[in-house]
Each structure stands twice: as C-alpha cells, then as structure tokens.
Scaffold this active site. Structure first.
Site, PDB file in Angstrom:
ATOM      1  N   GLU A   1      37.188   0.600-114.184  1.00 34.96           N
ATOM      2  CA  GLU A   1      38.005   1.760-113.845  1.00 34.96           C
ATOM      3  C   GLU A   1      37.180   2.940-113.306  1.00 34.96           C
ATOM      4  O   GLU A   1      37.574   3.567-112.323  1.00 34.96           O
ATOM      5  CB  GLU A   1      38.818   2.189-115.072  1.00 34.96           C
TER       6      GLU A   1
ATOM      7  N   ARG B   1      46.893   3.065-112.172  1.00 34.86           N
ATOM      8  CA  ARG B   1      45.526   3.605-112.043  1.00 34.86           C
ATOM      9  C   ARG B   1      45.044   3.514-110.587  1.00 34.86           C
ATOM     10  O   ARG B   1      43.903   3.144-110.327  1.00 34.86           O
ATOM     11  CB  ARG B   1      44.542   2.874-112.945  1.00 34.86           C
TER      12      ARG B   1
ATOM     13  N   SER C   1      38.427   4.527-120.884  1.00 36.44           N
ATOM     14  CA  SER C   1      38.554   3.070-120.699  1.00 36.44           C
ATOM     15  C   SER C   1      37.647   2.637-119.563  1.00 36.44           C
ATOM     16  O   SER C   1      37.729   3.188-118.457  1.00 36.44           O
ATOM     17  CB  SER C   1      39.988   2.709-120.343  1.00 36.44           C
TER      18      SER C   1
HETATM   19  P1  FAD Z   1      35.518  12.803-111.795  1.00 43.80           P
HETATM   20  O1  FAD Z   1      35.038  11.805-112.790  1.00 43.80           O
HETATM   21  O2  FAD Z   1      34.674  13.995-111.539  1.00 43.80           O
HETATM   22  O3  FAD Z   1      35.802  12.056-110.420  1.00 43.80           O
HETATM   23  C1  FAD Z   1      36.524  10.847-110.399  1.00 43.80           C
HETATM   24  C2  FAD Z   1      36.665  10.398-108.933  1.00 43.80           C
HETATM   25  O4  FAD Z   1      37.503  11.299-108.232  1.00 43.80           O
HETATM   26  C3  FAD Z   1      35.339  10.383-108.176  1.00 43.80           C
HETATM   27  O5  FAD Z   1      35.396   9.312-107.255  1.00 43.80           O
HETATM   28  C4  FAD Z   1      35.332  11.724-107.436  1.00 43.80           C
HETATM   29  O6  FAD Z   1      34.569  11.664-106.246  1.00 43.80           O
HETATM   30  C5  FAD Z   1      36.809  11.909-107.127  1.00 43.80           C
HETATM   31  N1  FAD Z   1      37.250  13.310-107.117  1.00 43.80           N
HETATM   32  C6  FAD Z   1      37.133  14.222-108.129  1.00 43.80           C
HETATM   33  N2  FAD Z   1      37.735  15.372-107.773  1.00 43.80           N
HETATM   34  C7  FAD Z   1      38.226  15.190-106.514  1.00 43.80           C
HETATM   35  C8  FAD Z   1      38.947  16.014-105.600  1.00 43.80           C
HETATM   36  N3  FAD Z   1      39.311  17.269-105.894  1.00 43.80           N
HETATM   37  N4  FAD Z   1      39.277  15.495-104.380  1.00 43.80           N
HETATM   38  C9  FAD Z   1      38.928  14.239-104.049  1.00 43.80           C
HETATM   39  N5  FAD Z   1      38.242  13.412-104.869  1.00 43.80           N
HETATM   40  C10 FAD Z   1      37.911  13.875-106.093  1.00 43.80           C
HETATM   41  N6  FAD Z   1      42.215   8.461-117.564  1.00 43.80           N
HETATM   42  C11 FAD Z   1      43.525   8.147-117.622  1.00 43.80           C
HETATM   43  O7  FAD Z   1      44.140   7.816-116.592  1.00 43.80           O
HETATM   44  N7  FAD Z   1      44.206   8.179-118.807  1.00 43.80           N
HETATM   45  C12 FAD Z   1      43.617   8.522-119.969  1.00 43.80           C
HETATM   46  O8  FAD Z   1      44.269   8.555-121.003  1.00 43.80           O
HETATM   47  C13 FAD Z   1      42.220   8.847-119.948  1.00 43.80           C
HETATM   48  N8  FAD Z   1      41.568   9.149-121.080  1.00 43.80           N
HETATM   49  C14 FAD Z   1      40.225   9.417-121.047  1.00 43.80           C
HETATM   50  C15 FAD Z   1      39.575   9.700-122.238  1.00 43.80           C
HETATM   51  C16 FAD Z   1      38.220   9.983-122.257  1.00 43.80           C
HETATM   52  C17 FAD Z   1      37.526  10.281-123.558  1.00 43.80           C
HETATM   53  C18 FAD Z   1      37.500   9.992-121.032  1.00 43.80           C
HETATM   54  C19 FAD Z   1      36.041  10.333-121.032  1.00 43.80           C
HETATM   55  C20 FAD Z   1      38.135   9.689-119.827  1.00 43.80           C
HETATM   56  C21 FAD Z   1      39.514   9.386-119.831  1.00 43.80           C
HETATM   57  N9  FAD Z   1      40.208   9.090-118.647  1.00 43.80           N
HETATM   58  C22 FAD Z   1      41.544   8.805-118.688  1.00 43.80           C
HETATM   59  C23 FAD Z   1      39.499   9.033-117.361  1.00 43.80           C
HETATM   60  C24 FAD Z   1      39.347  10.413-116.665  1.00 43.80           C
HETATM   61  O9  FAD Z   1      39.402  11.462-117.602  1.00 43.80           O
HETATM   62  C25 FAD Z   1      40.411  10.650-115.609  1.00 43.80           C
HETATM   63  O10 FAD Z   1      40.370   9.652-114.636  1.00 43.80           O
HETATM   64  C26 FAD Z   1      40.267  12.022-114.939  1.00 43.80           C
HETATM   65  O11 FAD Z   1      41.357  12.263-114.069  1.00 43.80           O
HETATM   66  C27 FAD Z   1      38.973  12.166-114.145  1.00 43.80           C
HETATM   67  O12 FAD Z   1      38.862  13.510-113.756  1.00 43.80           O
HETATM   68  P2  FAD Z   1      37.466  14.169-113.381  1.00 43.80           P
HETATM   69  O13 FAD Z   1      37.731  15.537-112.873  1.00 43.80           O
HETATM   70  O14 FAD Z   1      36.536  14.066-114.520  1.00 43.80           O
HETATM   71  O15 FAD Z   1      37.001  13.230-112.190  1.00 43.80           O
HETATM   72  P1  NAP Z   2      46.849   1.356-127.441  1.00 37.16           P
HETATM   73  O1  NAP Z   2      47.943   2.268-127.905  1.00 37.16           O
HETATM   74  O2  NAP Z   2      45.927   0.750-128.433  1.00 37.16           O
HETATM   75  O3  NAP Z   2      47.490   0.180-126.591  1.00 37.16           O
HETATM   76  C1  NAP Z   2      46.663  -0.832-126.024  1.00 37.16           C
HETATM   77  C2  NAP Z   2      47.122  -1.103-124.609  1.00 37.16           C
HETATM   78  O4  NAP Z   2      48.435  -1.615-124.663  1.00 37.16           O
HETATM   79  C3  NAP Z   2      47.136   0.149-123.815  1.00 37.16           C
HETATM   80  O5  NAP Z   2      46.080   0.044-122.931  1.00 37.16           O
HETATM   81  C4  NAP Z   2      48.494   0.189-123.142  1.00 37.16           C
HETATM   82  O6  NAP Z   2      48.439   0.028-121.732  1.00 37.16           O
HETATM   83  C5  NAP Z   2      49.234  -1.018-123.672  1.00 37.16           C
HETATM   84  N1  NAP Z   2      50.531  -0.601-124.270  1.00 37.16           N
HETATM   85  C6  NAP Z   2      50.721  -0.040-125.489  1.00 37.16           C
HETATM   86  N2  NAP Z   2      52.042   0.137-125.700  1.00 37.16           N
HETATM   87  C7  NAP Z   2      52.675  -0.304-124.585  1.00 37.16           C
HETATM   88  C8  NAP Z   2      54.039  -0.397-124.174  1.00 37.16           C
HETATM   89  N3  NAP Z   2      55.036  -0.012-124.981  1.00 37.16           N
HETATM   90  N4  NAP Z   2      54.324  -0.885-122.931  1.00 37.16           N
HETATM   91  C9  NAP Z   2      53.327  -1.291-122.121  1.00 37.16           C
HETATM   92  N5  NAP Z   2      52.021  -1.233-122.443  1.00 37.16           N
HETATM   93  C10 NAP Z   2      51.697  -0.757-123.659  1.00 37.16           C
HETATM   94  O7  NAP Z   2      45.976   2.095-126.308  1.00 37.16           O
HETATM   95  P2  NAP Z   2      44.835   3.193-126.438  1.00 37.16           P
HETATM   96  O8  NAP Z   2      43.592   2.591-125.953  1.00 37.16           O
HETATM   97  O9  NAP Z   2      44.883   3.823-127.783  1.00 37.16           O
HETATM   98  O10 NAP Z   2      45.300   4.247-125.348  1.00 37.16           O
HETATM   99  C11 NAP Z   2      46.516   4.944-125.499  1.00 37.16           C
HETATM  100  C12 NAP Z   2      47.002   5.406-124.138  1.00 37.16           C
HETATM  101  O11 NAP Z   2      46.042   6.296-123.563  1.00 37.16           O
HETATM  102  C13 NAP Z   2      47.166   4.259-123.154  1.00 37.16           C
HETATM  103  O12 NAP Z   2      48.274   4.519-122.335  1.00 37.16           O
HETATM  104  C14 NAP Z   2      45.891   4.295-122.350  1.00 37.16           C
HETATM  105  O13 NAP Z   2      46.063   3.845-121.022  1.00 37.16           O
HETATM  106  C15 NAP Z   2      45.524   5.776-122.361  1.00 37.16           C
HETATM  107  N6  NAP Z   2      44.074   5.943-122.311  1.00 37.16           N
HETATM  108  C16 NAP Z   2      43.466   5.758-121.120  1.00 37.16           C
HETATM  109  C17 NAP Z   2      42.093   5.932-121.007  1.00 37.16           C
HETATM  110  C18 NAP Z   2      41.414   5.808-119.653  1.00 37.16           C
HETATM  111  O14 NAP Z   2      40.252   6.165-119.549  1.00 37.16           O
HETATM  112  N7  NAP Z   2      42.086   5.316-118.660  1.00 37.16           N
HETATM  113  C19 NAP Z   2      41.333   6.255-122.106  1.00 37.16           C
HETATM  114  C20 NAP Z   2      41.989   6.396-123.320  1.00 37.16           C
HETATM  115  C21 NAP Z   2      43.367   6.240-123.419  1.00 37.16           C
HETATM  116  P3  NAP Z   2      48.164   1.191-120.663  1.00 37.16           P
HETATM  117  O15 NAP Z   2      46.715   1.497-120.771  1.00 37.16           O
HETATM  118  O16 NAP Z   2      48.512   0.521-119.386  1.00 37.16           O
HETATM  119  O17 NAP Z   2      49.030   2.348-120.994  1.00 37.16           O
END
Ligand code: FAD
Ligand code: NAP
Length: 339
Positions: free
Chosen positions: A335, A166, A239
């Site tokens: 995050e 991340r 998250s």
């Molecule tokens: P924004 O929220 O608009 O911006 C995020 C940051 O990036 C800000 O600091 C902004 O200034 C900067 N930024 C945006 N665009 C640019 C650009 N073109 N150039 C430079 N800087 C920029 N994240 C995960 O990693 N894994 C997941 O599974 C995941 N699941 C999610 C599920 C839900 C329901 C939600 C709401 C969020 C989730 N996220 C997840 C977080 C998020 O969706 C991601 O981080 C996504 O990439 C953010 O994109 P955005 O366009 O909305 O960015």
């Molecule tokens: P989950 O399946 O309930 O698992 C809980 C956590 O355990 C996750 O955060 C994941 O870490 C870790 N995990 C699960 N299996 C693993 C493996 N085999 N090896 C190492 N780590 C493992 O998680 P969840 O909340 O439903 O999310 C599912 C996936 O979507 C995850 O990868 C999560 O990161 C991603 N997600 C991200 C966001 C976001 O906003 N960043 C939001 C929703 C979902 P990791 O998170 O490091 O993968």
C-alpha cells in the site's frame, strides 16, 4: 516571497517509518505560489520533484535525488451551505485528523469514521483513504490540482477522480497532479456507519445508545489507539498491504484448508480477504529481523524498531509477499508509495 530551498536535509522527521535518508533539496510549500516556484526550480535544475504531506504512506528506500516539497499550506473554509449540508474546502497541507475534529466541532458529520488517520488533506484522495466502512469518496465534492507539466490548474469532480479501493486516478497518473485543495460535502444531520468492525460493540460497552458523530469519532480513536502503533513511538506506515480481492473460487479453496478464513463478499462475485489474517496464519505476527518487524498486535503493519533502513523494510515485505503467494496462492499488493 521566495521559496526557501535547503540542501541535504534528513527526511527522518518527515516520514512516519522514521527512515533516515537524505533529500538532495528540501522545501515547504505554504501557497500556490510556492508550488509554482518549486516546479520552476525543479525544471530549471533538471531535478525531479517529490511531493510529501505527512509522510505516513511512504517507504523511502534510499537518499532522494530530488527536490522534496512538503505541502504545508493551511486554510479551511465553508464555501457553500444548503438545506442541512455544507461544502467545506481545506488546503492540502492541513493535517487530516485535526481537520476531522474541526468539522465535528462545527456540527458537520461525515468524516467521523476516518478519525485518527495520519497525514494531510492533500494526500487523502491519493488512495481514497478509508476506514470502518467509509472512504473519502463518500463525502468528496471536488478538488483542485496543478498539472506539474504545464502549471495549469484543473478541477476534478468525483467521477474524474476514479476512486476505487485504496485507489484513484492520482495513483495511476503518478507524479502528474499536485493536489492543492480538496472540497468535501458534509452534513449537519448524522447518517452514521456503525456496522463495521467493533464500532457498535464499543459504543454499546460505553452505554451509548444514540451516538452522535463525536461519540463515533471517540470510539474509533479508542479502538485505533489500542490496536495500532503510534508512529511517534514506533515507526510505521499503517497497513503495509492492501486487502486482496480474489475470486470466490480461490477463497473457497483456501477455506477448505483454513476454515477460519476472514473474508467479505464483494460486488461482481469477488471476495475480499483480510491480509492481516493471512499474514498472521503464516506465522509472521511479531516477527523481527534486526530493527524491521511485523507488529505484535496487527500483522498488517510493518514496524521500524529504530534503525531499520527502507531497503530492510522492503526486503521483509517481499519475504512476506512470497510466503503468502506460496501458502495461499494470493498476491499481496503493497500500500505505501515506495521511493
Ligand atoms: P504522504 O505519505 O506524504 O504521501 C503519500 C503519497 O501521496 C506520496 O506518493 C506523495 O507523493 C503523494 N502526495 C502527498 N501529498 C500530495 C499532494 N498534495 N498532491 C499530490 N500528491 C501528494 N490510510 C487509510 O486509508 N486508512 C487508514 O485507516 C489509515 N490508517 C493509518 C494509520 C497509521 C498509524 C499510519 C501510519 C498510516 C495510516 N494510513 C491509513 C495511511 C496514510 O495515513 C494515508 O494514506 C494518508 O492519507 C497519507 O497522507 P500523507 O500526507 O502522510 O501522505
Ligand atoms: P479489523 O477491524 O481488524 O478488520 C480486518 C479487516 O477486515 C479490515 O482490513 C477490513 O477491511 C475488513 N472488515 C472488517 N469489517 C468489515 C466489514 N463489515 N465489511 C467488509 N470488510 C470488513 O481492521 P483494522 O486493521 O483494525 O482496521 C480498522 C479499519 O481501519 C479498517 O477499515 C482499515 O482499513 C483501517 N485502517 C487502515 C490502515 C491503512 O494504513 N490503510 C491502517 C489502520 C487501519 P478494510 O481494510 O477494507 O476496511
């Protein structure tokens, strides 16, 4: 064309928490030229520039005294093809999930585990988005970014981006680079990643023995839809905390009092803990204070039941951080990007 700059715009539709704050100025960039005009405008008026994509990784804690520039550029093109692979370039404003679906429909695999992540292509490298064992670094080719100080364009290779969990160079050099477009190296033959969370079980339950990338995407969409709140219905930014990486010693200590600790060994002897599990054990799951709360099904997700302010959501996040530090000796890092 001249950039259309609007004064005093509500950002409620532009952040998935649905926090109602106002931007002093707001504009949408559909081209590199729009971006250049916005940079010039902000410099000429001595105003900071805040870039947003889909607003799904933001927590806005007050009115934004800046020019908020929403990346709305569109365009997807195959720039190179060789023995079973394609390099595909997408503009920063392309919505992420439709881009993933478009690639799968063209028979290109690699992004299926990243299905249903909100946001834009341009923001994806910011925190090296990841889910179900795949991160964009795994399929990343390169990107083009603009230096906000000089207006110069620069190509970033995989190494230049310094992707981590991340994390990327763009998070550390916050505010310097504006990502304009990203290239991905995708494959016409599938190398599927099924051994993470419940992906394989879901496919088995559907009777799918030899899944295609589209099957994997569908399974992941189904799992996510059951577990995660839809931001169009309940405000959230996914998250709220990163999973902490701790020493094996600390993980061992926690395990003595909490044998069910969810942990994953990492390289270099570190251990990743499931932050959601820690928060749930501490009793926060489903907690609600006014309109700020912790989701009932997924403790890692903070939610806005309607009228929570960014400051209230931040206050709740800090209470959770302090509690987890006291109970487990673990520091949780937020995050979303807080402004
Ligand atoms: P924004 O929220 O608009 O911006 C995020 C940051 O990036 C800000 O600091 C902004 O200034 C900067 N930024 C945006 N665009 C640019 C650009 N073109 N150039 C430079 N800087 C920029 N994240 C995960 O990693 N894994 C997941 O599974 C995941 N699941 C999610 C599920 C839900 C329901 C939600 C709401 C969020 C989730 N996220 C997840 C977080 C998020 O969706 C991601 O981080 C996504 O990439 C953010 O994109 P955005 O366009 O909305 O960015
Ligand atoms: P989950 O399946 O309930 O698992 C809980 C956590 O355990 C996750 O955060 C994941 O870490 C870790 N995990 C699960 N299996 C693993 C493996 N085999 N090896 C190492 N780590 C493992 O998680 P969840 O909340 O439903 O999310 C599912 C996936 O979507 C995850 O990868 C999560 O990161 C991603 N997600 C991200 C966001 C976001 O906003 N960043 C939001 C929703 C979902 P990791 O998170 O490091 O993968």
């Amino acid at each position: 064309m001249t950039l259309y700059v609007q004064p005093d715009v509500s950002l409620k539709p532009f952040n998935t928490f649905g926090v109602d704050v106002r931007a002093r100025l707001f504009a949408q960039a559909r081209s590199d030229d729009d971006v250049r005009q916005a940079l010039a405008y902000s410099q000429a008026h001595g105003l900071p520039l805040l870039i947003v994509g889909g607003g799904s990784n933001l927590l806005l804690t007050g009115d934004i005294d800046a020019l908020v520039l929403r990346m709305s550029s569109r365009g997807i093109r195959i720039v190179h093809e060789d023995c079973g692979h394609a390099v595909v370039e997408a503009e920063a404003g392309e919505p992420w999930h439709p881009f993933v679906q478009d690639m799968l429909a063209r028979g290109l695999a690699g992004l299926e585990n990243l299905s249903l992540i909100p946001g834009t292509v341009g923001a994806a490298p910011m925190q090296n988005i990841g889910a179900y064992g795949v991160e964009i670094k795994d399929v990343f080719h390169s990107l083009t970014a603009m230096d906000r100080q000089t207006g110069q364009l620069r190509e970033f290779s995989l190494q230049d981006c310094a992707f981590g969990y991340r994390d990327s160079v763009f998070k550390h050099d916050a505010g310097r680079w504006l990502i304009l477009r990203v290239k991905f190296r995708l494959s016409y033959s599938a190398d599927l990643h099924l051994d993470y969370g419940p992906v394989r079980q879901r496919l088995d339950a559907l009777g799918i023995k030899q899944p295609t990338p589209i099957d994997v995407s569908r399974a992941i969409c189904a799992i996510r839809s059951e577990k995660l709140p839809d931001p169009t219905i309940l405000g959230n930014a996914g998250s709220f905390f990163k999973n902490p990486l701790v020493s094996a010693e600390l993980a061992g200590l926690i395990k003595q009092t909490h044998p069910g600790l969810v942990s994953y060994p990492q390289p270099e002897g570190r251990v990743k803990l499931a932050a959601g599990w820690l928060i749930e054990q501490a009793g926060w799951k489903g907690f609600r204070d006014g309109d700020a709360g912790v989701h009932q099904l997924q403790s890692l997700v903070l939610v806005n039941y309607g009228a929570a302010s960014g400051a209230e959501l931040l206050g709740l996040a800090r209470r959770i951080q302090a509690d987890i530090a006291e109970r487990f000796g673990v520091e949780l890092e937020m995050e979303p990007n807080v402004y």
